[in-house]
Design an enzyme around this catalytic site. Structure first.
Site, PDB file in Angstrom:
ATOM      1  N   TYR A 190      61.310  36.398  87.802  1.00  0.00           N
ATOM      2  CA  TYR A 190      62.763  35.143  87.700  1.00  0.00           C
ATOM      3  C   TYR A 190      64.196  36.309  88.330  1.00  0.00           C
ATOM      4  O   TYR A 190      64.886  37.014  87.833  1.00  0.00           O
ATOM      5  CB  TYR A 190      62.774  34.780  86.700  1.00  0.00           C
ATOM      6  CG  TYR A 190      63.371  35.594  85.964  1.00  0.00           C
ATOM      7  CD1 TYR A 190      64.536  35.626  84.675  1.00  0.00           C
ATOM      8  CD2 TYR A 190      61.923  35.813  84.883  1.00  0.00           C
ATOM      9  CE1 TYR A 190      64.905  36.903  83.721  1.00  0.00           C
ATOM     10  CE2 TYR A 190      62.428  37.091  83.354  1.00  0.00           C
ATOM     11  CZ  TYR A 190      63.891  37.006  83.203  1.00  0.00           C
ATOM     12  OH  TYR A 190      63.915  38.295  82.234  1.00  0.00           O
ATOM     13  N   HIS A 240      66.520  32.375  74.983  1.00  0.00           N
ATOM     14  CA  HIS A 240      67.217  33.534  74.764  1.00  0.00           C
ATOM     15  C   HIS A 240      68.575  32.799  76.458  1.00  0.00           C
ATOM     16  O   HIS A 240      67.933  32.371  77.194  1.00  0.00           O
ATOM     17  CB  HIS A 240      66.567  34.936  75.937  1.00  0.00           C
ATOM     18  CG  HIS A 240      65.673  35.226  75.490  1.00  0.00           C
ATOM     19  ND1 HIS A 240      64.877  35.809  75.905  1.00  0.00           N
ATOM     20  CD2 HIS A 240      65.704  35.386  73.834  1.00  0.00           C
ATOM     21  CE1 HIS A 240      64.383  36.236  74.955  1.00  0.00           C
ATOM     22  NE2 HIS A 240      64.533  36.122  73.705  1.00  0.00           N
TER      23      HIS A 240
END
EC number: 5.1.3.13
Length: 328
Positions: free
Chosen positions: A130, A61
């Site tokens: 993250y 992504h």
């Protein structure tokens, strides 16, 4: 933390210092000042947490606009984390780097803006956390197919991965729209001392400043909102405005403190004056009261003396006979 290089110079593996004893362990996972000084001058605005079952592969992504830098770590399980350079003009354009992140080794992977990101689960399950330097934008999100031979990522898979429909429909390297973040060539990259580039990783504003060196990319390069003002000058002006605002705030607080002290002092003086007036009035009242009391006591004494004299005269008069003699 220790910094470990990867196959891509801009992608870094971070090894934290872990303290363990009979109770468990403790570690510092992030320190803003250290990160900005040693890795990249970035501010994180969003944090994500994903849970993936065995055999899952997520990615690759990236966002063509609002590009995201990511600091990735694993809190449960183990994954193989991958970054692909999508920045046209970069010396590592189209290359990839990977690292094993797990809850046991506690490594973190820094992936700058302009990179595609993905991972596959190596164990039964994994949870990945993250931080992101920009917000998620579904309108500009792109998916690069995970197994494109043009990139040749060496996924450590034993069986075919489990993919989402979006990831299954990912584009090949030839089809994929590359990141809006450009990596200028060395010939057009100005010197840092010229006050144009303030970091190793250029921004869109910096690309726009040398857009004449990148023919054919004008439609992707955003116009500088500042009208082409060098980045260091912008940052310097921001720091000056911040310092002025901080100084003005301190002055306001100082003025408020002085005003409060003055008001308090005036209140004390007013209270002192009021107390003095009351004390004076009370003293005058005591003097008047003493005078009145003494006057009434003297008047009472005179009145009592007068009554005693009348009583004596009456007593003598009652003891006289008709000839004026006293009777026994």
């Amino acid at each position: 933390m220790d910094i470990i290089d990867t196959a891509l110079p801009d992608v870094k593996l971070l090894k934290p210092q872990v303290f363990t004893d009979g109770r468990g362990f403790f570690m510092e996972t992030f320190r803003d000042g250290w990160f900005k000084e040693n890795i990249a001058d970035r501010t994180f605005v969003q944090e994500n947490h994903s849970n993936s079952s065995k055999g899952v592969l997520r990615g690759l992504h990236y966002q063509t606009e609002n590009t995201q830098g990511k600091l990735v770590r694993v809190v449960v399980g183990e994954v193989f984390d991958v970054a692909v350079d999508m920045r046209e003009g970069s010396p590592t354009f189209g290359k990839w780097a990977g690292a094993t992140l797990s809850a046991q080794n506690r490594y973190q992977l820094w992936i700058p803006e302009g990179f595609a990101h993905g991972f596959c689960v190596l164990g039964d399950a994994a949870e990945v956390v993250y931080k992101c330097t920009d917000y998620y934008n579904p309108e500009t999100e792109q998916v690069l197919i995970w197994n494109d031979p043009a990139i040749g990522i060496g996924w450590p898979l034993q069986t075919a991965p489990l993919l989402s429909p979006k990831d299954l429909a990912g584009k090949t390297w030839a089809q994929a729209e590359k990141s809006a973040l450009r990596f200028p060539d060395k010939k057009c990259r100005p010197n840092v001392s010229d006050g144009i580039f303030s970091d190793r990783l250029p921004t869109r504003l910096q690309y726009a400043l040398c857009k004449e060196k990148h023919p054919g990319n004008e439609e992707r390069q955003a116009q500088p909102r500042s009208g082409g003002i060098p980045v260091l000058q912008i940052q310097r002006e921001r720091r000056i405005r911040a310092a002025v605002g901080h100084r003005e705030g301190n002055n306001k607080r100082h003025n408020y403190t002085n005003q409060a002290f003055t008001d308090n002092q005036a209140c004390r003086e007013k209270r002192t004056d009021t107390v003095g007036v009351f004390q004076t009035a009370f003293a005058v009242f005591r003097l008047l009261a003493n005078d009145v009391f003494q006057h009434r006591r003297q008047h009472r004494a005179c009145h009592d003396g007068h009554i005693d004299g009348r009583r004596q005269i009456n007593a003598h008069t009652d003891r006289k006979d008709g000839q004026g003699k006293f009777t026994a």
